[in-house]
Design an enzyme around this catalytic site. Structure first.
Site, PDB file in Angstrom:
ATOM      1  N   HIS A 144     -17.046   0.050 -42.502  1.00  4.88           N
ATOM      2  CA  HIS A 144     -17.937  -0.731 -41.665  1.00  4.88           C
ATOM      3  C   HIS A 144     -17.479  -2.298 -41.169  1.00  4.88           C
ATOM      4  CE1 HIS A 144     -21.026   1.964 -43.867  1.00  4.88           C
ATOM      5  NE2 HIS A 144     -21.953   1.587 -42.827  1.00  4.88           N
ATOM      6  N   LYS A 148     -20.745  -6.697 -42.971  1.00  8.55           N
ATOM      7  CA  LYS A 148     -21.653  -5.883 -43.928  1.00  8.55           C
ATOM      8  C   LYS A 148     -21.531  -6.664 -45.272  1.00  8.55           C
ATOM      9  CE  LYS A 148     -22.994  -1.342 -45.358  1.00  8.55           C
ATOM     10  NZ  LYS A 148     -24.410  -1.659 -45.293  1.00  8.55           N
ATOM     11  N   GLY A 154     -25.018   1.674 -49.014  1.00  3.92           N
ATOM     12  CA  GLY A 154     -26.041   2.710 -49.582  1.00  3.92           C
ATOM     13  C   GLY A 154     -25.785   4.121 -49.123  1.00  3.92           C
TER      14      GLY A 154
END
Length: 255
Positions: A144, A148, A154
């Site tokens: 990511h 983040k 998640g």
């Protein structure tokens, strides 16, 4: 016309939700909740408020892409003023997840760590692969952008849970999040979930199944955050008339 409230409007996905609602049939933006102030201009007909009850009263359904603490406040408010909730906030604590389950007893809540159709299908595929490929080592890598906050993502943890269910395991007991030094050989049941951060990567998840002489890797790459905003609005349209309960993205996408 379904009146939608956006919780977490200043976030990246929140802004996309507001833009997407302008061109979504059967839905309109009625209100946004802000902790301080909105950092961009908005149609003056839309209610902007810092009061959760006022916000809830102005909406038929709420879409939440915020932070865990803010999501907790939303859930507490919604338990006093029940409304259908679509929650895409990740990094929720055990307490916050329990609060979410408690709230779902009095209102419909769709909770997903990823709102894309591709990831919903990926979770089904990795469950099947984990069950079928007995003896294969499972490794999950997620990438990511540098901003983040939660790690692993998640989505990666949900993929890990799908793998663990396929093997009849408890992810909390077999998950490894890093390796360093002389740690010994890899255990048979180990499921590794590794997080990489850098640049502006929207999201990439790889679930690998590795054996002697062969391996299979299943990948999903998000190239635009609109994948998440459009998926959340599709989920909101589906959830609006449902009975109280806790739903998943797979429920509304039928995959």
């Amino acid at each position: 016309m379904i009146k939608v409230g956006v919780f977490g409007a200043n976030g990246r996905v929140g802004k996309l939700l507001i833009d997407d609602l302008k061109v979504t049939n059967g839905m309109s933006l009625s209100s946004v909740f802000v902790r301080n102030s909105l950092n961009f201009s908005i149609d003056p007909s839309v209610l902007v408020t810092k009061d959760i009850k006022t916000f809830l009263d102005a909406c038929d359904i709420i879409v939440d892409f915020s932070l865990p603490e803010a999501c907790e406040a939303l859930l507490e408010g919604a338990m006093q003023t029940p409304k259908p909730l679509v929650i895409g906030t990740t990094g929720l604590s055990a307490h916050q997840l329990n609060l979410l389950k408690q709230a779902s007893e009095s209102m419909p809540i769709l909770y997903a760590t990823n709102m894309s159709l591709g990831v919903a299908l990926l979770n089904k595929l990795v469950y099947q692969a984990a069950a079928a490929l007995e003896g294969f080592d499972i490794e999950i890598v997620e990438m990511h952008h540098r901003h983040k906050k939660d790690a692993p993502s998640g989505t990666a943890l949900t993929l890990g849970e799908s793998c663990a269910r396929g093997r009849g395991l408890d992810l909390d007991k077999v998950r490894v999040s890093g390796r360093d030094g002389n740690i010994g050989e890899r255990s048979q049941d180990e499921i590794a979930v590794m997080a990489l951060r850098g640049g502006d990567i929207v999201g990439r998840h790889t679930v690998g199944f590795y054996n002697d002489g062969e391996f299979i890797e299943l990948n999903h790459t998000a190239t635009s955050r609109n994948t998440f905003s459009k998926g959340a609005l599709r989920a909101a349209s589906w959830l609006a008339d449902k009975e109280a309960g806790l739903y998943s993205i797979s429920d509304c996408l039928e995959v």
